[in-house]
Design a protein around this motif. Structure first.
Motif, PDB file in Angstrom:
ATOM      1  N   GLN A 194      13.082   6.297 -38.281  1.00 29.72           N
ATOM      2  CA  GLN A 194      13.940   5.605 -38.599  1.00 29.72           C
ATOM      3  C   GLN A 194      15.365   6.314 -38.129  1.00 29.72           C
ATOM      4  N   ASN A 195      15.153   6.881 -36.900  1.00 24.40           N
ATOM      5  CA  ASN A 195      16.200   7.320 -36.046  1.00 24.40           C
ATOM      6  C   ASN A 195      16.362   6.899 -34.757  1.00 24.40           C
ATOM      7  N   ALA A 196      17.561   6.996 -34.088  1.00 24.76           N
ATOM      8  CA  ALA A 196      17.799   6.340 -32.936  1.00 24.76           C
ATOM      9  C   ALA A 196      16.646   6.965 -31.714  1.00 24.76           C
ATOM     10  N   LEU A 197      16.387   6.065 -30.582  1.00 19.69           N
ATOM     11  CA  LEU A 197      15.641   6.218 -29.540  1.00 19.69           C
ATOM     12  C   LEU A 197      16.814   6.201 -28.513  1.00 19.69           C
ATOM     13  N   LEU A 198      16.764   7.280 -27.831  1.00 21.28           N
ATOM     14  CA  LEU A 198      17.807   7.306 -26.821  1.00 21.28           C
ATOM     15  C   LEU A 198      17.109   8.026 -25.542  1.00 21.28           C
ATOM     16  N   HIS A 224       6.344   0.311 -24.620  1.00 18.63           N
ATOM     17  CA  HIS A 224       6.426  -0.216 -26.242  1.00 18.63           C
ATOM     18  C   HIS A 224       7.173   0.585 -26.599  1.00 18.63           C
ATOM     19  N   ILE A 225       8.114   0.188 -27.669  1.00 20.42           N
ATOM     20  CA  ILE A 225       8.992   1.041 -28.634  1.00 20.42           C
ATOM     21  C   ILE A 225       8.787   0.343 -29.789  1.00 20.42           C
ATOM     22  N   PRO A 226       8.830   1.056 -30.774  1.00 20.49           N
ATOM     23  CA  PRO A 226       8.420   0.998 -32.300  1.00 20.49           C
ATOM     24  C   PRO A 226       9.800   0.432 -33.164  1.00 20.49           C
ATOM     25  N   VAL A 227      10.216  -0.665 -32.477  1.00 23.29           N
ATOM     26  CA  VAL A 227      11.433  -1.281 -32.984  1.00 23.29           C
ATOM     27  C   VAL A 227      11.262  -2.704 -33.606  1.00 23.29           C
ATOM     28  N   GLU A 228      11.693  -2.992 -34.863  1.00 21.59           N
ATOM     29  CA  GLU A 228      11.531  -4.445 -35.269  1.00 21.59           C
ATOM     30  C   GLU A 228      12.597  -4.657 -36.209  1.00 21.59           C
ATOM     31  N   PRO A 229      12.798  -5.949 -36.509  1.00 22.60           N
ATOM     32  CA  PRO A 229      13.965  -6.422 -37.104  1.00 22.60           C
ATOM     33  C   PRO A 229      13.389  -6.450 -38.966  1.00 22.60           C
ATOM     34  N   ARG A 230      14.274  -5.815 -39.507  1.00 22.04           N
ATOM     35  CA  ARG A 230      14.015  -5.735 -40.950  1.00 22.04           C
ATOM     36  C   ARG A 230      15.410  -6.463 -41.774  1.00 22.04           C
ATOM     37  N   ARG A 231      15.034  -7.148 -42.922  1.00 21.08           N
ATOM     38  CA  ARG A 231      16.145  -7.646 -43.421  1.00 21.08           C
ATOM     39  C   ARG A 231      16.799  -6.698 -44.340  1.00 21.08           C
ATOM     40  N   ARG A 232      18.146  -6.690 -44.734  1.00 23.73           N
ATOM     41  CA  ARG A 232      18.706  -5.884 -45.386  1.00 23.73           C
ATOM     42  C   ARG A 232      19.834  -6.652 -45.981  1.00 23.73           C
ATOM     43  N   TYR A 233      20.112  -6.439 -47.272  1.00 25.29           N
ATOM     44  CA  TYR A 233      20.897  -7.528 -48.423  1.00 25.29           C
ATOM     45  C   TYR A 233      22.077  -6.871 -48.581  1.00 25.29           C
ATOM     46  N   THR A 234      23.304  -7.667 -48.330  1.00 18.38           N
ATOM     47  CA  THR A 234      24.808  -6.996 -48.843  1.00 18.38           C
ATOM     48  C   THR A 234      25.230  -8.220 -49.808  1.00 18.38           C
ATOM     49  N   TYR A 235      25.576  -7.827 -50.897  1.00 17.60           N
ATOM     50  CA  TYR A 235      26.337  -8.524 -52.043  1.00 17.60           C
ATOM     51  C   TYR A 235      27.897  -7.843 -52.394  1.00 17.60           C
ATOM     52  N   ILE A 236      28.471  -9.060 -52.403  1.00 17.69           N
ATOM     53  CA  ILE A 236      30.095  -8.812 -52.993  1.00 17.69           C
ATOM     54  C   ILE A 236      30.142  -9.337 -54.548  1.00 17.69           C
ATOM     55  N   ARG A 257      16.105  -7.321 -30.432  1.00 21.07           N
ATOM     56  CA  ARG A 257      15.334  -7.607 -29.394  1.00 21.07           C
ATOM     57  C   ARG A 257      14.988  -6.536 -28.311  1.00 21.07           C
ATOM     58  N   ALA A 258      15.049  -5.416 -28.644  1.00 21.42           N
ATOM     59  CA  ALA A 258      15.015  -4.260 -27.932  1.00 21.42           C
ATOM     60  C   ALA A 258      13.530  -3.949 -27.392  1.00 21.42           C
ATOM     61  N   ALA A 259      12.526  -4.239 -28.428  1.00 22.95           N
ATOM     62  CA  ALA A 259      11.124  -4.086 -28.133  1.00 22.95           C
ATOM     63  C   ALA A 259      10.760  -5.125 -27.261  1.00 22.95           C
ATOM     64  N   GLN A 260      11.090  -6.388 -27.475  1.00 24.11           N
ATOM     65  CA  GLN A 260      10.907  -7.679 -26.560  1.00 24.11           C
ATOM     66  C   GLN A 260      11.430  -7.325 -24.862  1.00 24.11           C
ATOM     67  N   LEU A 261      12.367  -6.684 -24.960  1.00 27.80           N
ATOM     68  CA  LEU A 261      13.031  -6.490 -23.540  1.00 27.80           C
ATOM     69  C   LEU A 261      12.150  -4.977 -22.998  1.00 27.80           C
ATOM     70  N   ALA A 262      11.574  -4.361 -23.724  1.00 29.49           N
ATOM     71  CA  ALA A 262      11.070  -3.256 -23.227  1.00 29.49           C
ATOM     72  C   ALA A 262       9.715  -3.570 -22.543  1.00 29.49           C
ATOM     73  N   ARG A 263       8.924  -4.556 -23.306  1.00 30.00           N
ATOM     74  CA  ARG A 263       7.798  -5.016 -22.890  1.00 30.00           C
ATOM     75  C   ARG A 263       7.760  -5.776 -21.678  1.00 30.00           C
ATOM     76  N   HIS A 264       8.925  -6.246 -21.322  1.00 28.16           N
ATOM     77  CA  HIS A 264       9.118  -6.751 -19.801  1.00 28.16           C
ATOM     78  C   HIS A 264       8.881  -5.766 -18.612  1.00 28.16           C
ATOM     79  N   ALA A 265       9.060  -4.419 -19.275  1.00 30.50           N
ATOM     80  CA  ALA A 265       8.758  -3.181 -18.241  1.00 30.50           C
ATOM     81  C   ALA A 265       7.464  -2.665 -18.689  1.00 30.50           C
ATOM     82  N   GLY A 266       6.620  -3.243 -19.441  1.00 34.74           N
ATOM     83  CA  GLY A 266       5.466  -2.499 -19.781  1.00 34.74           C
ATOM     84  C   GLY A 266       5.434  -1.583 -20.761  1.00 34.74           C
TER      85      GLY A 266
END
Length: 397
Positions: free
Chosen positions: A329-333, A229-241, A218-227
């Motif tokens: 694909q690396n941290a934004l700090l 943009h950050i290029p962060v979005e949810p992507r699915r990742r699968y785990t199998y046991i 939800r980082a991009a959504q929060l950042a938009r409240h301050a006007g």
């Protein structure tokens, strides 16, 4: 649950591993005497990346900063109780060092692995390049006709108990005065180039000296409240046991197949994971699974690479989210120039849990002293979103 005070020196939005790490590290900073509030929308953490992680750590990166971060992460895990003040109640954290095994099927990738190995070795990592013959000797169960070489490291690489680390970040933070509330941040109020307050879903406004965006997907959504943009979005990742009819006679390292599928030992079972073939952004609450992927993608890759795994049984599976940084694909700090007291801790793209000790410490230093003291994290600056300058890391899973 309501906040105890109308204003705080630091308000952290997001109580997952980063919110908890930054909050705890702030309490360890000499000279920091401020009030800290952590706002977490779902205190059950049921679908948080912190809860759905595969909880691994590696030093096999190509970028020196990432390697140094993981070197500290391993030190933190090995000396966890000492970092937590030596309290005998704090458990020791185990680090199961079966290592990562990067398999190269092209000459170009093999050369990239050799170059990365030299960089890792220079910084103290125990990574070794293995020829096909070396791999076959160490792990005779692999099919290797298409493999030219691999990198492997059996020291301070593998699985660790990230859940316990997270739990104690929170416990010790609270013990040291950090306040947590269950609430959803729905707005940021700006005053020029600063954020002066955070609005909650019930309309409450909380004043803030510094606001930390640790909101995960939800980082991009929060950042938009301050006007912003950050290029962060949810992507699915699968785990199998899965269980194997014919288990291996030794630990299976976390093997990164050229297909992108990875698999490893997981107690008496085995774990596999990876992205779907089509990898679009999804809604923050969309954890729907494509159940055909196991049969069509993951199982065939696993059974081809390890013929002994032709007979395996799926035991469990889940879908988690990466907070995926589409830039590199690396941290934004750190702070943003358009809102100088809004500090970002986002876009970890799967590296988050293993990097939380070092990056949490670094951001606590920046908040307290206005600079990074232990490890220079400026290459991760959120300002590169504006410049378009990418952080170069070749070892992204």
């Amino acid at each position: 649950m309501t906040a105890q005070h109308p204003t705080y020196d630091v308000v952290i939005v997001g109580g997952g591993i980063y919110g908890a790490s930054i909050a705890w590290w702030l309490t360890q900073m000499p000279g920091f005497k401020g009030r800290i509030l952590v706002i977490e929308r779902d205190p059950t953490y049921e679908t948080a990346a912190t809860s759905l992680t595969n909880s691994c750590i590696r030093q096999q990166f190509s970028n020196e900063t990432n390697i140094r971060i993981s070197r500290f992460g391993a030190e933190f895990i090995r000396n966890f109780r000492d970092f937590m003040g030596g309290d005998p109640e704090v458990p020791a954290l185990a680090l199961q060092s079966y290592g990562y095994l990067y398999l190269a099927d092209t000459a170009a990738f093999a050369q990239t692995l050799r170059a990365s190995q030299k960089t890792q070795e220079k910084l103290g990592a125990a990574t070794k390049f293995m020829t096909r013959t070396d791999i076959a000797h160490a792990y005779p169960f692999f099919y290797l006709d298409d493999i030219l070489g691999a990198n492997h490291n059996l020291i301070d690489e593998g699985y660790f108990d990230g859940g316990t680390m997270f739990d104690w970040f929170r416990r010790m933070g609270k013990r040291n005065g950090v306040e947590y509330i269950a609430a959803e941040a729905t707005g940021l109020q700006r005053a020029g180039t600063r954020i002066d307050s955070v609005t909650l879903a019930d309309g409450t406004r909380i004043g803030a000296g510094v606001v930390v965006n640790a909101a995960g997907t939800r980082a991009a959504q929060l950042a938009r409240h301050a006007g912003i943009h950050i290029p962060v979005e949810p992507r699915r990742r699968y785990t199998y046991i899965f269980d194997a009819a014919h288990p291996l006679d030794r630990d299976l390292p976390l093997t990164i197949d050229p297909s992108g599928v990875h698999f490893r030992t997981d107690g008496r079972y085995y774990l596999a994971g990876g992205p779907p073939d089509e990898d679009p952004p999804v809604a923050v609450d969309d954890f729907a699974a494509d159940h055909a992927l196991w049969e069509e993608k993951f199982w065939p890759v696993i059974a081809t690479r390890i013929p002994q795994f032709e007979r395996i049984k799926l035991v469990n599976m889940w879908v988690g989210h990466y907070d995926y940084n589409t830039l590199d694909q690396n941290a934004l700090l750190g702070p943003h120039p358009d809102a100088t007291n809004l500090v970002f801790a986002n876009g970890f793209s799967g590296h988050g849990l293993q990097q939380a000790p070092a990056l949490g410490r670094g951001l606590a230093e920046w908040i307290t002293y206005g600079t990074y003291r232990s490890l220079d994290l400026t290459p991760f600056s959120v300002e590169r979103v504006i410049s378009g300058e990418r952080f170069l890391e070749k070892a992204v899973i």
